[in-house]
Design an enzyme around this catalytic site. Structure first.
Site, PDB file in Angstrom:
ATOM      1  CB  SER A 127       7.371  27.112 -48.779  1.00  0.00           C
ATOM      2  OG  SER A 127       6.463  26.593 -49.741  1.00  0.00           O
ATOM      3  CE1 TYR A 175       7.321  22.205 -45.834  1.00  0.00           C
ATOM      4  CE2 TYR A 175       5.591  23.037 -47.264  1.00  0.00           C
ATOM      5  CZ  TYR A 175       6.932  22.879 -46.973  1.00  0.00           C
ATOM      6  OH  TYR A 175       7.885  23.411 -47.808  1.00  0.00           O
ATOM      7  CE  LYS A 222       9.400  25.072 -45.215  1.00  0.00           C
ATOM      8  NZ  LYS A 222      10.846  25.260 -45.148  1.00  0.00           N
TER       9      LYS A 222
HETATM   10  N1  LIG Z   1      10.203  20.548 -52.919  1.00  0.00           N
HETATM   11  C1  LIG Z   1       9.314  21.526 -52.821  1.00  0.00           C
HETATM   12  O1  LIG Z   1       8.308  21.542 -53.534  1.00  0.00           O
HETATM   13  C2  LIG Z   1       9.548  22.656 -51.860  1.00  0.00           C
HETATM   14  C3  LIG Z   1       8.792  23.832 -52.027  1.00  0.00           C
HETATM   15  C4  LIG Z   1       8.987  24.892 -51.152  1.00  0.00           C
HETATM   16  C5  LIG Z   1       9.912  24.785 -50.127  1.00  0.00           C
HETATM   17  N2  LIG Z   1      10.628  23.634 -49.976  1.00  0.00           N
HETATM   18  C6  LIG Z   1      11.594  23.565 -48.862  1.00  0.00           C
HETATM   19  O2  LIG Z   1      12.865  23.326 -49.400  1.00  0.00           O
HETATM   20  C7  LIG Z   1      13.699  22.745 -48.385  1.00  0.00           C
HETATM   21  C8  LIG Z   1      14.441  21.567 -48.993  1.00  0.00           C
HETATM   22  O3  LIG Z   1      13.493  20.580 -49.380  1.00  0.00           O
HETATM   23  P1  LIG Z   1      13.647  19.728 -50.720  1.00  0.00           P
HETATM   24  O4  LIG Z   1      12.496  20.029 -51.570  1.00  0.00           O
HETATM   25  O5  LIG Z   1      15.002  19.854 -51.255  1.00  0.00           O
HETATM   26  O6  LIG Z   1      13.377  18.253 -50.136  1.00  0.00           O
HETATM   27  P2  LIG Z   1      14.349  17.008 -49.864  1.00  0.00           P
HETATM   28  O7  LIG Z   1      14.988  16.576 -51.120  1.00  0.00           O
HETATM   29  O8  LIG Z   1      13.505  16.052 -49.102  1.00  0.00           O
HETATM   30  O9  LIG Z   1      15.479  17.625 -48.918  1.00  0.00           O
HETATM   31  C9  LIG Z   1      15.222  17.946 -47.563  1.00  0.00           C
HETATM   32  C10 LIG Z   1      16.556  18.062 -46.858  1.00  0.00           C
HETATM   33  O10 LIG Z   1      16.306  18.447 -45.476  1.00  0.00           O
HETATM   34  C11 LIG Z   1      16.943  17.504 -44.635  1.00  0.00           C
HETATM   35  N3  LIG Z   1      16.216  17.305 -43.371  1.00  0.00           N
HETATM   36  C12 LIG Z   1      14.886  17.150 -43.215  1.00  0.00           C
HETATM   37  N4  LIG Z   1      14.605  16.964 -41.915  1.00  0.00           N
HETATM   38  C13 LIG Z   1      15.792  16.988 -41.249  1.00  0.00           C
HETATM   39  C14 LIG Z   1      16.158  16.841 -39.897  1.00  0.00           C
HETATM   40  N5  LIG Z   1      15.236  16.643 -38.925  1.00  0.00           N
HETATM   41  N6  LIG Z   1      17.469  16.915 -39.562  1.00  0.00           N
HETATM   42  C15 LIG Z   1      18.398  17.112 -40.516  1.00  0.00           C
HETATM   43  N7  LIG Z   1      18.115  17.259 -41.829  1.00  0.00           N
HETATM   44  C16 LIG Z   1      16.819  17.191 -42.185  1.00  0.00           C
HETATM   45  C17 LIG Z   1      16.965  16.238 -45.435  1.00  0.00           C
HETATM   46  O11 LIG Z   1      17.971  15.422 -44.909  1.00  0.00           O
HETATM   47  P3  LIG Z   1      17.664  13.871 -44.593  1.00  0.00           P
HETATM   48  O12 LIG Z   1      17.592  13.276 -45.929  1.00  0.00           O
HETATM   49  O13 LIG Z   1      18.809  13.492 -43.799  1.00  0.00           O
HETATM   50  O14 LIG Z   1      16.360  13.817 -43.854  1.00  0.00           O
HETATM   51  C18 LIG Z   1      17.302  16.747 -46.823  1.00  0.00           C
HETATM   52  O15 LIG Z   1      18.677  16.987 -46.930  1.00  0.00           O
HETATM   53  C19 LIG Z   1      12.768  22.378 -47.243  1.00  0.00           C
HETATM   54  O16 LIG Z   1      12.857  23.362 -46.233  1.00  0.00           O
HETATM   55  C20 LIG Z   1      11.391  22.421 -47.886  1.00  0.00           C
HETATM   56  O17 LIG Z   1      10.372  22.710 -46.964  1.00  0.00           O
HETATM   57  C21 LIG Z   1      10.471  22.574 -50.824  1.00  0.00           C
END
Ligand SMILES: NC(=O)c1ccc[n+]([C@@H]2O[C@H](COP(=O)([O-])OP(=O)(O)OC[C@H]3O[C@@H](n4cnc5c(N)ncnc54)[C@H](OP(=O)(O)O)[C@@H]3O)[C@@H](O)[C@H]2O)c1
Length: 266
Positions: A143, A156, A160
């Site tokens: 991130s 968080y 990252k």
């Molecule tokens: N959205 C943003 O603004 C943003 C920005 C930069 C980076 N990111 C990164 O992008 C990645 C995906 O996030 P997203 O934005 O797509 O959010 P999201 O829609 O909340 O998706 C997160 C995913 O990670 C899974 N997950 C979380 N904790 C877990 C655990 N302990 N065991 C197994 N699965 C787990 C969730 O599954 P469950 O539903 O089963 O928990 C879900 O499939 C993450 O690494 C996040 O840090 C996001």
């Protein structure tokens, strides 16, 4: 220098965090390449499974497990078995808003255990298998938050920072092999992330966000190209650079304005 560029993935691909958001879009995109998929998350994966199948995936398996635990990571390794993994998308992760000392320690710890320990553990297992075959690609979702001391989303951002550095260093360790490691660094993206992290009452939660389809495609393309890292989106590239060059206390103060709850204390 970029490693070998390829046009598409083949074979057996593992995607964590494929139940929603960026991971679901990675699953859909990988499906377009006609690969066999193992999708992993901690809850129902039927949406990711349906998206990947509709896009053209050869086969889709799902595994529900908690990647914040050693047992959860070992379940993924057991499900892979002896199959060669052509690509691993280590994407599962979670955020957590509010001031560090107001957070429940077990919730904060789960963020560290998922984003850092579980991610590194899975990459260690799958990366060894790839190195032994001298082929494979790993895309890790870091991130731009990793470039900023993240007041009011401190744990968080710190996880990252680990992930961003870890990926670039691992890519360097493997530079004389055919194993590609790519770090995808998104900025704020329109997924369930902010709601789940309790960040809706913040400027971060209410900011304009990128489309997860674009973010996933940027990461996928960079991985196919063999790049070490990709910051998705022009303004995020600018923010990542400023996060690196401005004084740390100034960046922490800017992040405070971004992530501090607007109502109801810290
Ligand atoms: N959205 C943003 O603004 C943003 C920005 C930069 C980076 N990111 C990164 O992008 C990645 C995906 O996030 P997203 O934005 O797509 O959010 P999201 O829609 O909340 O998706 C997160 C995913 O990670 C899974 N997950 C979380 N904790 C877990 C655990 N302990 N065991 C197994 N699965 C787990 C969730 O599954 P469950 O539903 O089963 O928990 C879900 O499939 C993450 O690494 C996040 O840090 C996001």
């Amino acid at each position: 220098m970029s490693k070998r560029s390829i046009d598409a993935l083949e074979g057996f691909v593992v995607i964590t965090g494929a139940s929603s958001g960026i991971g679901l879009e990675l699953a859909r995109r990988a499906g377009e390449d006609g690969v066999s998929l193992l999708l992993v998350a901690d809850r129902d994966l039927s949406e990711g499974e349906a998206a990947a199948k509709a896009a053209g995936a050869k086969e889709v398996e799902t595994l529900v497990c908690n990647l914040a635990t050693d047992a959860g990571v070992e379940q993924v390794v057991a499900a892979i078995g002896s199959r060669p993994v052509s690509a691993l998308f280590a994407n599962a992760g979670q955020g957590l808003g509010h001031a560090f000392l107001e957070q429940d320690w077990e919730e904060a710890r789960k963020v560290i255990d998922t984003n850092v320990v579980g991610t590194a553990h899975l990459i260690h297992a799958v990366g060894r298998q790839m190195r032994a075959r001298d082929e494979g690609r790993i895309l890790v979702t870091g991130s731009i938050a990793g470039h900023m001391p993240g007041s009011f989303q401190l744990v968080y951002n710190s996880t990252k920072a680990f992930i961003n550095n870890f990926c670039i260093g691992l890519a360097n360790e493997l530079k004389e092999t055919n194993v590609v490691v790519t770090c995808l660094e998104p900025g704020p993206t329109d997924t369930e992330f902010f709601e789940r992290a309790g960040l809706m009452d913040t400027n971060a939660g209410q900011s304009d966000k990128a489309d997860p389809v674009k973010v996933a495609h940027d990461g996928y393309k960079a991985m196919l190209a063999g790049d070490d890292d990709i910051v998705s989106g022009f303004m995020n590239k600018v923010q990542a650079v400023f996060g690196d060059i401005l004084p740390n206390d100034m960046v922490a103060q800017m992040h405070r304005k971004f992530a501090k709850p607007k109502h109801g204390g810290s």
